[in-house]
Design a protein around this motif. Sequence first.
Motif, PDB file in Angstrom:
ATOM      1  N   PHE A  78       0.816  -1.212   0.000  1.00 64.17           N
ATOM      2  CA  PHE A  78       0.000   0.000   0.000  1.00 64.17           C
ATOM      3  C   PHE A  78       0.855   1.269   0.000  1.00 64.17           C
ATOM      4  CE2 PHE A  78       0.769  -0.402   4.550  1.00 64.17           C
ATOM      5  CZ  PHE A  78       0.906   0.916   4.968  1.00 64.17           C
ATOM      6  N   VAL A  79       2.112   1.139   0.457  1.00 64.63           N
ATOM      7  CA  VAL A  79       3.000   2.296   0.488  1.00 64.63           C
ATOM      8  C   VAL A  79       3.344   2.751  -0.938  1.00 64.63           C
ATOM      9  CG1 VAL A  79       5.225   3.182   1.307  1.00 64.63           C
ATOM     10  CG2 VAL A  79       3.938   1.550   2.695  1.00 64.63           C
ATOM     11  N   ILE A  80       3.340   1.801  -1.876  1.00 67.38           N
ATOM     12  CA  ILE A  80       3.597   2.165  -3.275  1.00 67.38           C
ATOM     13  C   ILE A  80       2.575   3.196  -3.751  1.00 67.38           C
ATOM     14  CG2 ILE A  80       3.625   1.317  -5.663  1.00 67.38           C
ATOM     15  CD1 ILE A  80       4.723  -1.278  -4.703  1.00 67.38           C
ATOM     16  N   GLY A  81       1.322   2.989  -3.331  1.00 66.75           N
ATOM     17  CA  GLY A  81       0.281   3.938  -3.699  1.00 66.75           C
ATOM     18  C   GLY A  81       0.581   5.335  -3.208  1.00 66.75           C
ATOM     19  N   LEU A  82       1.099   5.439  -1.989  1.00 59.82           N
ATOM     20  CA  LEU A  82       1.451   6.741  -1.428  1.00 59.82           C
ATOM     21  C   LEU A  82       2.624   7.364  -2.185  1.00 59.82           C
ATOM     22  CD1 LEU A  82       1.178   5.933   2.387  1.00 59.82           C
ATOM     23  CD2 LEU A  82      -0.491   7.120   0.946  1.00 59.82           C
ATOM     24  N   VAL A  83       3.594   6.513  -2.540  1.00 60.42           N
ATOM     25  CA  VAL A  83       4.751   7.002  -3.301  1.00 60.42           C
ATOM     26  C   VAL A  83       4.295   7.565  -4.650  1.00 60.42           C
ATOM     27  CG1 VAL A  83       6.902   6.361  -4.450  1.00 60.42           C
ATOM     28  CG2 VAL A  83       6.382   5.439  -2.194  1.00 60.42           C
ATOM     29  N   LEU A  84       3.458   6.791  -5.359  1.00 61.30           N
ATOM     30  CA  LEU A  84       2.982   7.221  -6.673  1.00 61.30           C
ATOM     31  C   LEU A  84       2.088   8.444  -6.580  1.00 61.30           C
ATOM     32  CD1 LEU A  84       2.172   3.759  -8.308  1.00 61.30           C
ATOM     33  CD2 LEU A  84       4.162   5.211  -8.716  1.00 61.30           C
ATOM     34  N   LEU A  85       1.374   8.564  -5.470  1.00 63.76           N
ATOM     35  CA  LEU A  85       0.485   9.699  -5.271  1.00 63.76           C
ATOM     36  C   LEU A  85       1.250  11.020  -5.271  1.00 63.76           C
ATOM     37  CD1 LEU A  85      -2.588  10.033  -4.771  1.00 63.76           C
ATOM     38  CD2 LEU A  85      -2.074  10.181  -2.329  1.00 63.76           C
ATOM     39  N   ILE A  86       2.495  10.975  -4.831  1.00 58.32           N
ATOM     40  CA  ILE A  86       3.343  12.169  -4.833  1.00 58.32           C
ATOM     41  C   ILE A  86       4.255  12.189  -6.055  1.00 58.32           C
ATOM     42  CG2 ILE A  86       5.192  13.377  -3.595  1.00 58.32           C
ATOM     43  CD1 ILE A  86       4.018  12.327  -1.003  1.00 58.32           C
ATOM     44  N   PHE A  87       4.773  11.022  -6.393  1.00 62.24           N
ATOM     45  CA  PHE A  87       5.761  10.921  -7.469  1.00 62.24           C
ATOM     46  C   PHE A  87       5.208  11.375  -8.822  1.00 62.24           C
ATOM     47  CE2 PHE A  87       7.580   8.161 -10.855  1.00 62.24           C
ATOM     48  CZ  PHE A  87       8.823   8.763 -10.920  1.00 62.24           C
ATOM     49  N   ILE A  88       4.053  10.874  -9.222  1.00 61.43           N
ATOM     50  CA  ILE A  88       3.504  11.199 -10.546  1.00 61.43           C
ATOM     51  C   ILE A  88       3.226  12.695 -10.712  1.00 61.43           C
ATOM     52  CG2 ILE A  88       1.572  10.812 -12.129  1.00 61.43           C
ATOM     53  CD1 ILE A  88       1.478   7.922 -11.155  1.00 61.43           C
ATOM     54  N   PRO A  89       2.552  13.361  -9.746  1.00 60.93           N
ATOM     55  CA  PRO A  89       2.353  14.811  -9.895  1.00 60.93           C
ATOM     56  C   PRO A  89       3.663  15.598  -9.975  1.00 60.93           C
ATOM     57  CG  PRO A  89       0.853  13.938  -8.245  1.00 60.93           C
ATOM     58  CD  PRO A  89       1.814  12.841  -8.568  1.00 60.93           C
ATOM     59  N   VAL A  90       4.675  15.135  -9.247  1.00 57.35           N
ATOM     60  CA  VAL A  90       5.968  15.824  -9.284  1.00 57.35           C
ATOM     61  C   VAL A  90       6.595  15.724 -10.672  1.00 57.35           C
ATOM     62  CG1 VAL A  90       8.351  15.777  -8.443  1.00 57.35           C
ATOM     63  CG2 VAL A  90       6.455  15.615  -6.822  1.00 57.35           C
ATOM     64  N   THR A  91       6.543  14.540 -11.273  1.00 56.44           N
ATOM     65  CA  THR A  91       7.114  14.357 -12.618  1.00 56.44           C
ATOM     66  C   THR A  91       6.349  15.170 -13.658  1.00 56.44           C
ATOM     67  OG1 THR A  91       5.769  12.364 -12.987  1.00 56.44           O
ATOM     68  CG2 THR A  91       7.995  12.064 -12.114  1.00 56.44           C
ATOM     69  N   VAL A  92       5.028  15.250 -13.482  1.00 56.85           N
ATOM     70  CA  VAL A  92       4.227  16.057 -14.408  1.00 56.85           C
ATOM     71  C   VAL A  92       4.592  17.529 -14.264  1.00 56.85           C
ATOM     72  CG1 VAL A  92       1.898  16.847 -14.984  1.00 56.85           C
ATOM     73  CG2 VAL A  92       2.307  14.422 -14.478  1.00 56.85           C
ATOM     74  N   MET A  93       4.746  17.984 -13.034  1.00 56.18           N
ATOM     75  CA  MET A  93       5.099  19.377 -12.773  1.00 56.18           C
ATOM     76  C   MET A  93       6.465  19.715 -13.379  1.00 56.18           C
ATOM     77  SD  MET A  93       5.526  21.299  -9.080  1.00 56.18           S
ATOM     78  CE  MET A  93       6.931  20.242  -8.650  1.00 56.18           C
ATOM     79  N   LEU A  94       7.408  18.764 -13.297  1.00 58.47           N
ATOM     80  CA  LEU A  94       8.754  18.984 -13.818  1.00 58.47           C
ATOM     81  C   LEU A  94       8.880  18.617 -15.299  1.00 58.47           C
ATOM     82  CD1 LEU A  94      10.850  17.579 -10.815  1.00 58.47           C
ATOM     83  CD2 LEU A  94      10.351  19.972 -11.353  1.00 58.47           C
ATOM     84  N   LYS A  95       7.767  18.157 -15.887  1.00 61.91           N
ATOM     85  CA  LYS A  95       7.714  17.770 -17.301  1.00 61.91           C
ATOM     86  C   LYS A  95       8.679  16.621 -17.621  1.00 61.91           C
ATOM     87  CE  LYS A  95       6.228  22.346 -18.827  1.00 61.91           C
ATOM     88  NZ  LYS A  95       6.484  23.515 -19.704  1.00 61.91           N
TER      89      LYS A  95
END
Length: 217
Positions: A78-95
Amino acid sequence: MFKIGYRTMKTAIATPVAIYIAQIFDLQNYFSVGILAILCIQSTKKKSVKAAWSRFAACVIAMILSTLFFTILGQHPFVIGLVLLIFIPVTVMLKINEGVVSSSVIILHFLAASSIDSHLVVNEFAIILIGIGVALVMNLYMPSLDRQLLKYQEKIEGNFRLIFEEIIQYLRTNKNTWDGKEITETAEIIENAKLLAFRDVENVLLLTNRFTIPILK
Protein backbone atom coordinates in the motif's frame (compact mmCIF):
# COMPACT_ATOMS: atom_id res chain seq x y z
CA MET A 1 7.07 -6.26 -46.25
CA PHE A 2 9.28 -7.33 -43.34
CA LYS A 3 11.85 -4.65 -42.59
CA ILE A 4 14.30 -4.04 -39.77
CA GLY A 5 15.02 -0.37 -39.15
CA TYR A 6 17.99 1.31 -37.50
CA ARG A 7 16.07 1.94 -34.27
CA THR A 8 15.12 -1.74 -34.03
CA MET A 9 18.71 -2.80 -34.63
CA LYS A 10 20.06 -0.41 -32.02
CA THR A 11 17.46 -1.57 -29.50
CA ALA A 12 18.35 -5.20 -30.17
CA ILE A 13 22.03 -4.42 -29.59
CA ALA A 14 21.74 -1.99 -26.67
CA THR A 15 19.50 -4.22 -24.54
CA PRO A 16 21.76 -7.30 -24.25
CA VAL A 17 24.89 -5.13 -24.01
CA ALA A 18 23.42 -3.19 -21.08
CA ILE A 19 22.35 -6.41 -19.34
CA TYR A 20 25.78 -7.96 -19.90
CA ILE A 21 27.54 -4.94 -18.39
CA ALA A 22 25.21 -5.05 -15.38
CA GLN A 23 26.01 -8.75 -14.96
CA ILE A 24 29.74 -8.02 -15.01
CA PHE A 25 29.26 -5.61 -12.10
CA ASP A 26 27.15 -8.27 -10.35
CA LEU A 27 24.20 -5.92 -9.88
CA GLN A 28 20.97 -7.10 -8.33
CA ASN A 29 17.97 -6.97 -10.67
CA TYR A 30 20.44 -6.49 -13.52
CA PHE A 31 17.82 -7.37 -16.14
CA SER A 32 16.08 -4.06 -15.46
CA VAL A 33 18.81 -2.16 -17.31
CA GLY A 34 17.37 -3.69 -20.46
CA ILE A 35 14.06 -1.90 -19.85
CA LEU A 36 15.84 1.44 -19.49
CA ALA A 37 17.89 0.83 -22.63
CA ILE A 38 14.77 -0.03 -24.65
CA LEU A 39 12.90 3.06 -23.45
CA CYS A 40 15.81 5.42 -24.15
CA ILE A 41 16.42 4.37 -27.75
CA GLN A 42 14.69 7.05 -29.82
CA SER A 43 14.42 8.00 -33.48
CA THR A 44 16.65 11.10 -33.17
CA LYS A 45 19.56 12.25 -31.02
CA LYS A 46 17.65 15.11 -29.41
CA LYS A 47 14.74 12.84 -28.51
CA SER A 48 17.19 10.33 -27.06
CA VAL A 49 18.89 12.96 -24.89
CA LYS A 50 15.50 14.27 -23.73
CA ALA A 51 14.25 10.75 -22.93
CA ALA A 52 17.48 9.94 -21.08
CA TRP A 53 17.28 13.10 -18.97
CA SER A 54 13.60 12.59 -18.15
CA ARG A 55 14.13 8.99 -17.08
CA PHE A 56 17.28 9.75 -15.11
CA ALA A 57 15.66 12.61 -13.20
CA ALA A 58 12.46 10.62 -12.62
CA CYS A 59 14.42 7.60 -11.37
CA VAL A 60 16.43 9.72 -8.94
CA ILE A 61 13.23 11.26 -7.56
CA ALA A 62 11.69 7.80 -7.32
CA MET A 63 14.71 6.56 -5.34
CA ILE A 64 14.48 9.47 -2.90
CA LEU A 65 10.75 9.05 -2.31
CA SER A 66 11.03 5.26 -2.06
CA THR A 67 13.82 5.52 0.50
CA LEU A 68 11.82 7.95 2.63
CA PHE A 69 8.45 6.22 2.47
CA PHE A 70 9.60 2.60 2.74
CA THR A 71 12.00 3.43 5.56
CA ILE A 72 9.38 5.32 7.58
CA LEU A 73 6.24 3.31 6.75
CA GLY A 74 7.76 -0.07 5.96
CA GLN A 75 7.94 -2.12 2.78
CA HIS A 76 4.25 -2.79 2.27
CA PRO A 77 2.37 -2.80 -1.05
CA PHE A 78 0.00 0.00 0.00
CA VAL A 79 3.00 2.30 0.49
CA ILE A 80 3.60 2.16 -3.27
CA GLY A 81 0.28 3.94 -3.70
CA LEU A 82 1.45 6.74 -1.43
CA VAL A 83 4.75 7.00 -3.30
CA LEU A 84 2.98 7.22 -6.67
CA LEU A 85 0.48 9.70 -5.27
CA ILE A 86 3.34 12.17 -4.83
CA PHE A 87 5.76 10.92 -7.47
CA ILE A 88 3.50 11.20 -10.55
CA PRO A 89 2.35 14.81 -9.89
CA VAL A 90 5.97 15.82 -9.28
CA THR A 91 7.11 14.36 -12.62
CA VAL A 92 4.23 16.06 -14.41
CA MET A 93 5.10 19.38 -12.77
CA LEU A 94 8.75 18.98 -13.82
CA LYS A 95 7.71 17.77 -17.30
CA ILE A 96 9.57 14.47 -16.93
CA ASN A 97 6.48 12.26 -16.71
CA GLU A 98 7.71 10.03 -19.55
CA GLY A 99 10.03 8.55 -16.94
CA VAL A 100 7.17 7.24 -14.78
CA VAL A 101 7.19 3.72 -16.28
CA SER A 102 10.93 3.15 -15.91
CA SER A 103 10.90 4.67 -12.42
CA SER A 104 8.12 2.31 -11.35
CA VAL A 105 10.57 -0.54 -11.86
CA ILE A 106 12.99 1.14 -9.44
CA ILE A 107 10.19 1.62 -6.90
CA LEU A 108 9.34 -2.08 -7.09
CA HIS A 109 12.99 -2.94 -6.48
CA PHE A 110 12.85 -0.95 -3.25
CA LEU A 111 9.68 -2.79 -2.23
CA ALA A 112 11.20 -6.21 -2.91
CA ALA A 113 14.59 -5.48 -1.33
CA SER A 114 15.52 -7.29 1.86
CA SER A 115 16.58 -3.97 3.35
CA ILE A 116 16.90 -0.35 2.24
CA ASP A 117 20.49 0.73 2.67
CA SER A 118 23.33 2.41 0.81
CA HIS A 119 24.11 -0.80 -1.09
CA LEU A 120 20.61 -0.82 -2.58
CA VAL A 121 20.82 2.87 -3.53
CA VAL A 122 24.19 2.39 -5.23
CA ASN A 123 22.90 -0.71 -7.02
CA GLU A 124 19.84 1.08 -8.39
CA PHE A 125 21.88 4.14 -9.35
CA ALA A 126 24.26 1.89 -11.30
CA ILE A 127 21.31 0.26 -13.08
CA ILE A 128 20.05 3.68 -14.13
CA LEU A 129 23.45 4.85 -15.39
CA ILE A 130 24.17 1.67 -17.35
CA GLY A 131 20.74 1.42 -18.96
CA ILE A 132 20.58 5.05 -19.98
CA GLY A 133 24.30 5.30 -20.81
CA VAL A 134 24.33 2.37 -23.23
CA ALA A 135 21.24 3.72 -25.01
CA LEU A 136 22.85 7.14 -25.40
CA VAL A 137 26.05 5.65 -26.81
CA MET A 138 24.04 3.62 -29.33
CA ASN A 139 22.10 6.71 -30.37
CA LEU A 140 25.25 8.69 -31.09
CA TYR A 141 25.14 7.11 -34.54
CA MET A 142 22.29 8.13 -36.79
CA PRO A 143 22.26 7.26 -40.49
CA SER A 144 22.68 10.25 -42.81
CA LEU A 145 19.44 11.44 -44.37
CA ASP A 146 21.17 13.56 -47.03
CA ARG A 147 20.83 10.94 -49.77
CA GLN A 148 17.10 10.52 -49.21
CA LEU A 149 16.59 14.29 -49.06
CA LEU A 150 18.49 14.66 -52.34
CA LYS A 151 16.24 12.04 -53.96
CA TYR A 152 13.19 13.97 -52.80
CA GLN A 153 14.68 17.18 -54.19
CA GLU A 154 15.38 15.63 -57.59
CA LYS A 155 11.91 14.11 -57.76
CA ILE A 156 10.23 17.42 -56.85
CA GLU A 157 12.26 19.32 -59.43
CA GLY A 158 11.43 16.72 -62.08
CA ASN A 159 7.73 16.90 -61.28
CA PHE A 160 7.73 20.70 -61.45
CA ARG A 161 9.40 20.50 -64.84
CA LEU A 162 6.67 18.17 -66.12
CA ILE A 163 3.93 20.36 -64.62
CA PHE A 164 5.27 23.49 -66.34
CA GLU A 165 5.70 21.60 -69.63
CA GLU A 166 2.08 20.45 -69.51
CA ILE A 167 0.88 23.99 -68.74
CA ILE A 168 2.91 25.37 -71.65
CA GLN A 169 1.56 22.65 -73.96
CA TYR A 170 -2.00 23.49 -72.96
CA LEU A 171 -1.47 27.21 -73.54
CA ARG A 172 -0.07 26.51 -77.01
CA THR A 173 -2.59 23.94 -78.24
CA ASN A 174 -5.59 24.46 -75.93
CA LYS A 175 -5.69 20.68 -75.58
CA ASN A 176 -5.52 18.90 -72.27
CA THR A 177 -4.72 15.20 -72.00
CA TRP A 178 -2.79 15.50 -68.73
CA ASP A 179 -4.24 13.80 -65.64
CA GLY A 180 -2.36 16.11 -63.22
CA LYS A 181 -1.02 13.27 -61.07
CA GLU A 182 2.30 15.07 -60.65
CA ILE A 183 0.61 17.81 -58.61
CA THR A 184 -0.76 15.48 -55.91
CA GLU A 185 2.42 13.40 -56.03
CA THR A 186 4.57 16.49 -55.50
CA ALA A 187 2.45 17.59 -52.53
CA GLU A 188 2.98 14.18 -50.88
CA ILE A 189 6.73 14.24 -51.58
CA ILE A 190 7.07 17.74 -50.11
CA GLU A 191 5.26 16.62 -46.95
CA ASN A 192 7.51 13.55 -46.60
CA ALA A 193 10.61 15.64 -47.28
CA LYS A 194 9.56 18.16 -44.64
CA LEU A 195 9.17 15.43 -42.02
CA LEU A 196 12.56 13.99 -42.99
CA ALA A 197 14.17 17.44 -42.78
CA PHE A 198 12.76 18.00 -39.29
CA ARG A 199 14.15 14.60 -38.29
CA ASP A 200 17.53 15.53 -39.73
CA VAL A 201 17.58 18.72 -37.63
CA GLU A 202 16.67 16.67 -34.53
CA ASN A 203 19.82 14.60 -35.11
CA VAL A 204 22.04 17.68 -34.79
CA LEU A 205 22.75 18.44 -31.14
CA LEU A 206 24.79 21.54 -31.99
CA LEU A 207 23.55 23.52 -34.96
CA THR A 208 27.06 24.85 -35.61
CA ASN A 209 28.04 21.31 -36.60
CA ARG A 210 25.52 21.37 -39.42
CA PHE A 211 25.13 24.93 -40.56
CA THR A 212 27.70 27.61 -41.22
CA ILE A 213 26.73 31.10 -40.15
CA PRO A 214 28.42 33.76 -42.28
CA ILE A 215 30.30 36.44 -40.41
CA LEU A 216 29.47 39.96 -41.43
CA LYS A 217 32.51 42.19 -41.80
